[in-house]
Design a protein around this motif. Structure first.
Motif, mmCIF file in Angstrom:
data_model
loop_
_atom_site.group_PDB
_atom_site.id
_atom_site.type_symbol
_atom_site.label_atom_id
_atom_site.label_comp_id
_atom_site.label_asym_id
_atom_site.label_seq_id
_atom_site.Cartn_x
_atom_site.Cartn_y
_atom_site.Cartn_z
ATOM 1 N N ASP A 1 -21.178 18.148 -7.489
ATOM 2 C CA ASP A 1 -21.057 17.752 -6.093
ATOM 3 C C ASP A 1 -21.161 18.936 -5.136
ATOM 4 O O ASP A 1 -21.055 18.782 -3.929
ATOM 5 N N ALA A 2 -21.347 20.134 -5.658
ATOM 6 C CA ALA A 2 -21.548 21.284 -4.776
ATOM 7 C C ALA A 2 -22.996 21.299 -4.299
ATOM 8 O O ALA A 2 -23.904 20.921 -5.024
ATOM 9 N N ASN A 3 -23.206 21.724 -3.080
ATOM 10 C CA ASN A 3 -24.573 21.859 -2.547
ATOM 11 C C ASN A 3 -25.150 23.181 -2.991
ATOM 12 O O ASN A 3 -24.485 24.212 -2.966
ATOM 13 N N VAL A 4 -26.381 23.131 -3.411
ATOM 14 C CA VAL A 4 -27.053 24.344 -3.869
ATOM 15 C C VAL A 4 -28.268 24.571 -2.983
ATOM 16 O O VAL A 4 -29.042 23.663 -2.746
ATOM 17 N N ARG A 5 -28.393 25.801 -2.520
ATOM 18 C CA ARG A 5 -29.580 26.048 -1.703
ATOM 19 C C ARG A 5 -30.012 27.486 -1.842
ATOM 20 O O ARG A 5 -29.238 28.384 -2.185
ATOM 21 N N VAL A 6 -31.282 27.666 -1.543
ATOM 22 C CA VAL A 6 -31.890 28.982 -1.568
ATOM 23 C C VAL A 6 -32.288 29.347 -0.149
ATOM 24 O O VAL A 6 -32.799 28.519 0.586
ATOM 25 N N ARG A 7 -32.039 30.592 0.182
ATOM 26 C CA ARG A 7 -32.526 31.088 1.470
ATOM 27 C C ARG A 7 -33.537 32.180 1.203
ATOM 28 O O ARG A 7 -33.224 33.172 0.525
ATOM 29 N N ALA A 8 -34.742 31.973 1.725
ATOM 30 C CA ALA A 8 -35.806 32.962 1.538
ATOM 31 C C ALA A 8 -36.215 33.473 2.904
ATOM 32 O O ALA A 8 -36.669 32.701 3.757
ATOM 33 N N SER A 9 -36.054 34.755 3.144
ATOM 34 C CA SER A 9 -36.400 35.367 4.432
ATOM 35 C C SER A 9 -37.606 36.259 4.251
ATOM 36 O O SER A 9 -37.624 37.137 3.385
ATOM 37 N N LEU A 10 -38.609 36.033 5.078
ATOM 38 C CA LEU A 10 -39.839 36.796 4.981
ATOM 39 C C LEU A 10 -39.633 38.167 5.589
ATOM 40 O O LEU A 10 -39.145 38.292 6.716
ATOM 41 N N ILE A 11 -40.004 39.165 4.848
ATOM 42 C CA ILE A 11 -39.945 40.533 5.361
ATOM 43 C C ILE A 11 -41.319 40.855 5.906
ATOM 44 O O ILE A 11 -42.317 40.798 5.188
ATOM 45 N N ARG A 12 -41.352 41.166 7.143
ATOM 46 C CA ARG A 12 -42.644 41.355 7.781
ATOM 47 C C ARG A 12 -42.735 42.757 8.330
ATOM 48 O O ARG A 12 -41.842 43.226 9.014
ATOM 49 N N LYS A 13 -43.844 43.399 8.078
ATOM 50 C CA LYS A 13 -44.060 44.715 8.665
ATOM 51 C C LYS A 13 -45.333 44.678 9.482
ATOM 52 O O LYS A 13 -46.264 43.934 9.161
ATOM 53 N N PRO A 14 -45.383 45.451 10.544
ATOM 54 C CA PRO A 14 -46.599 45.451 11.354
ATOM 55 C C PRO A 14 -47.794 45.934 10.545
ATOM 56 O O PRO A 14 -47.675 46.712 9.609
ATOM 57 N N THR A 15 -48.943 45.439 10.953
ATOM 58 C CA THR A 15 -50.201 45.832 10.330
ATOM 59 C C THR A 15 -50.951 46.745 11.276
ATOM 60 O O THR A 15 -50.968 46.504 12.489
ATOM 61 N N HIS A 16 -51.541 47.777 10.742
ATOM 62 C CA HIS A 16 -52.306 48.701 11.574
ATOM 63 C C HIS A 16 -53.770 48.615 11.220
ATOM 64 O O HIS A 16 -54.146 48.747 10.052
ATOM 65 N N LEU A 17 -54.585 48.370 12.201
ATOM 66 C CA LEU A 17 -56.032 48.387 12.032
ATOM 67 C C LEU A 17 -56.593 49.369 13.036
ATOM 68 O O LEU A 17 -56.570 49.126 14.242
ATOM 69 N N GLY A 18 -57.090 50.477 12.526
ATOM 70 C CA GLY A 18 -57.514 51.518 13.454
ATOM 71 C C GLY A 18 -56.305 52.059 14.186
ATOM 72 O O GLY A 18 -55.264 52.375 13.590
ATOM 73 N N LYS A 19 -56.397 52.108 15.494
ATOM 74 C CA LYS A 19 -55.271 52.617 16.285
ATOM 75 C C LYS A 19 -54.383 51.494 16.814
ATOM 76 O O LYS A 19 -53.440 51.735 17.555
ATOM 77 N N ILE A 20 -54.696 50.271 16.420
ATOM 78 C CA ILE A 20 -54.013 49.122 17.009
ATOM 79 C C ILE A 20 -52.985 48.574 16.029
ATOM 80 O O ILE A 20 -53.288 48.365 14.845
ATOM 81 N N GLU A 21 -51.790 48.363 16.518
ATOM 82 C CA GLU A 21 -50.726 47.796 15.685
ATOM 83 C C GLU A 21 -50.654 46.299 15.946
ATOM 84 O O GLU A 21 -50.552 45.848 17.094
ATOM 85 N N TRP A 22 -50.665 45.526 14.866
ATOM 86 C CA TRP A 22 -50.598 44.067 14.955
ATOM 87 C C TRP A 22 -49.265 43.598 14.408
ATOM 88 O O TRP A 22 -48.838 44.014 13.335
ATOM 89 N N ALA A 23 -48.623 42.715 15.167
ATOM 90 C CA ALA A 23 -47.392 42.082 14.701
ATOM 91 C C ALA A 23 -47.644 40.579 14.606
ATOM 92 O O ALA A 23 -48.648 40.080 15.103
ATOM 93 N N ASP A 24 -46.728 39.906 13.952
ATOM 94 C CA ASP A 24 -46.939 38.460 13.835
ATOM 95 C C ASP A 24 -46.201 37.692 14.927
ATOM 96 O O ASP A 24 -46.198 36.489 14.944
ATOM 97 N N GLY A 25 -45.559 38.415 15.839
ATOM 98 C CA GLY A 25 -44.912 37.732 16.960
ATOM 99 C C GLY A 25 -43.661 36.992 16.567
ATOM 100 O O GLY A 25 -43.069 36.302 17.380
#
Lengths: 522, 113
Positions: A352-376
């Motif tokens: 009767d116990a609730n079981v759950r998983v928490r998955a958190s995405l680790i996100r790092k900025p991406t660099h293409l050339g001189k431009i840094e891209w984030a996922d917002g």
């Protein structure tokens, strides 16, 4: 006999400036007359009542006569008083009329002012548009080849000055601007043909967006904006797109399509005060700003899935500045993995116990050339709820927090119930990447009893099959089933924790301590 | 009798009675009635407004005296009132002579008319 006060009973209330003796004098005079008449009649008849009645019959209504004398005495004042009241009323009416007229005039003045402002803004807009038109015309003229010298036997193509690779699409008689064909421009990848100079105060800016990869496909499905240091948006006056086949069998590309500043304008998600232009699918990935003053600007690019960048550019002052072409390479969208999490089965005692998983995405900025891209997205977290008797997922709960610069964050939650689906359809779509994964057992009243000890935030004591390392779970497009298992000794500790909460153990505690069972976890 | 003619006549009669000496309203009404042999019966509703109007026109002046424990208002003719009375009497005289001249004249016809 009628007392004087009765004679005066029919008179109105005294005026403020009424002489005090007027009423009394009238009353005394009439009273004296009545007394004399009464005495005379009394000589004719001994009956007082008859005598008095005869007096009144002859005299009439004393109050009416008194009012007549009073009105006559104060006629001037009464008329003056009436005139003053009427004049007061007239003044009030005139005052109200004046207020109304002033209000109406103010309204009309405000409307005129707004109209004037609108006309001024329209004029300014037309001015800037005219300047943009002039700049664009200069650019177009600069791209035109010099008029050919008439030579004998020259073909049409020679006369038109076309090269073999000048036209995109089908060959043939192209449009009048072969110099603007995408092939030439893409190959050049640099400033426009020399010989053209911008005005001293303005220069043109062209943004060319391509996707990362060897083929440099034009970017599409994004919003592009340019803002100055004050945060004011620059509107692309002529966003372009491909026109495809032309009528009459002529094919080619429309170089620039006048659309006006309002065409396809979109506010940014990260800052809705900045307006950009949307590049729809099929667009050539170029946005042109015909006239930009020297200064520092920020180029914003936003994709629907959250990929975004804020790239700073500088337009230096100089009378011979050439139109600028800025190449922006955009990252490819995330690959997706479709995974199914599995938890270890626990004994039926704790079902009767609730079981759950928490998955958190680790996100790092991406660099293409001189431009840094984030996922917002500051964070993306998925919760997976399980059936403890089968270890299969039964519900997904996603939580995305999106933060904009200097704006409050908003959290987007979505839930999906998959308990009625066959096991192979209970997958969860996740972007490929690294995740923190925590496994939690929660009591029926939702108070976690195992999280703190068995699933700390930054480490994963539960090893995912073949992938977990240092608390980080790496998911790629090939990941399918993720089995979460207890690390050594963890299950025993869990059982020990859960055992404390079971009714049998609680009752032992009660027997030992003589207290009522407590539901508070220790 | 024509009310307009009566109205001017009543004022003249009142001035004439007051001209004989200070008097009060009741006495004025009695005097006018007796001397006209009842022809002019001044009602109080006409008498006192006329007296007050003549007083406002400065043709009469007034004063108060106490009689039998009551205040009594006496009227007397002013100089302007005397002048006005003389004018009214001269006008009335001319009017009455004119009327009498017409009403009392014998029409003398020329022979044969």
């Amino acid at each position: 006999m009628i007392p004087p006060e009765d004679v005066l009973a029919g008179l109105p209330l005294p005026f403020d400036d009424e002489p005090p003796s007027v009423r009394q004098d009238i009353a005394d005079e009439l009273a004296d007359h009545l007394a004399c008449a009464y005495r005379r009649e009394l000589l004719k008849t001994a009956d007082e009542r008859t005598a008095w009645q005869r007096v009144l019959d002859r005299f009439g209504n004393p109050q009416r006569i008194a009012y007549q004398l009073w009105f006559q005495a104060l006629w001037g004042r009464i008329m003056l008083n009436r005139f003053a009241r009427v004049w007061q009323g007239v003044k009030v009416i005139v005052g109200l009329a004046v207020v109304f007229l002033v209000f109406r005039m103010a309204e009309q003045q405000s409307a005129l002012h707004n109209q004037l402002q609108f006309m001024t803004a329209s004029y300014n807009s037309m001015q800037s548009q005219s300047m943009g038109n002039r700049m664009l015309l200069e650019q177009l003229l600069s791209r035109l080849p010099s008029p050919p010298q008439p030579t004998e036997g020259a073909g049409m193509s020679g006369a038109m000055g076309m090269g073999a690779g000048a036209m995109g699409g089908e060959s043939g008689m192209g449009m009048m601007l072969p110099g603007m064909a995408g092939g030439d421009m893409a190959a050049a990848g640099g400033p426009l043909p020399s010989g053209h100079t911008s005005t001293a105060a303005h220069t043109g800016l062209t943004l060319r967006l391509t996707m990362e990869g060897e083929d440099n496909k034009p970017a599409a499905g994004c919003v592009v904006a340019v803002a100055n240091e004050e945060g004011k948006s620059l509107l692309a006056q002529f966003p372009e797109f491909e026109a495809g086949m032309m009528s009459g069998g002529m094919a080619g590309e429309m170089g620039m399509m006048p659309g006006g500043p309002a065409w396809n304008a979109r506010p940014l998600r990260q800052n809705n005060e900045i307006t950009g232009v949307s590049l729809p699918p099929g667009a050539r990935g170029e946005v042109t700003f015909p006239a930009i003053e020297p200064g520092r600007y920020t180029v914003y690019v936003e994709f629907e899935d959250g990929r975004q960048c804020a790239h700073r550019i500088v337009i230096p002052p100089g009378s011979k500045s050439l139109p600028r072409v800025e190449h922006i390479q955009c990252p490819m969208p995330d690959t997706k993995a479709y995974v199914v999490f599995h938890t270890p089965l626990v004994e039926k005692t704790y079902a009767d116990a609730n079981v759950r998983v928490r998955a958190s995405l680790i996100r790092k900025p991406t660099h293409l050339g001189k431009i840094e891209w984030a996922d917002g997205l500051d964070s993306k977290t998925w919760y997976v709820y399980f059936d403890p008797t089968t270890g299969a997922p039964i519900k997904y709960d996603t939580s995305q927090r999106r933060t904009t610069p200097a704006k409050s964050s908003n959290i987007i939650n979505q839930q999906f119930d998959v308990s009625d689906l066959p096991p192979e359809e209970r997958f969860l779509g996740l972007p490929a990447g690294d995740y923190h994964v925590s496994l939690m057992w929660v009591q029926p009243d939702r108070e976690p009893i195992a999280t703190a000890r068995f699933a700390p935030l930054l480490s994963n004591p539960f090893a995912a099959e073949g992938a977990a390392k240092n608390g980080i779970l790496t998911i790629d497009a090939s990941t399918r089933d993720i089995l979460l298992d207890f690390p050594d000794g963890a299950f025993e500790q869990l059982k020990k924790h859960l055992a404390i909460e079971t009714p049998s153990t609680n009752s032992e505690a009660v027997q030992t301590k003589g207290e009522e069972p407590s539901s508070t976890p220790r | 009798m024509d009310s307009r003619l009566l109205w001017g006549t009543v004022e003249m009669l009142i001035l004439e009675v007051v001209a004989e000496g200070p008097t009060y309203g009741y006495e004025i009404a009695q005097t006018v009635g007796e001397r006209s042999r009842g022809y002019f019966d001044l009602k109080e509703g006409s008498l006192y407004p006329a007296l007050h109007r003549l007083e406002q026109q400065k043709l009469l002046t007034s004063f108060w005296d106490e009689v039998d424990g009551r205040r009594r208002k006496y009227y007397k003719l002013s100089i302007k009132g005397q002048t006005t009375l003389d004018e009214k009497k001269a006008a009335w005289k001319a009017f009455s002579q004119g009327v009498n001249g017409v009403l009392g004249a014998q029409i003398v016809l020329a022979p044969g008319q």
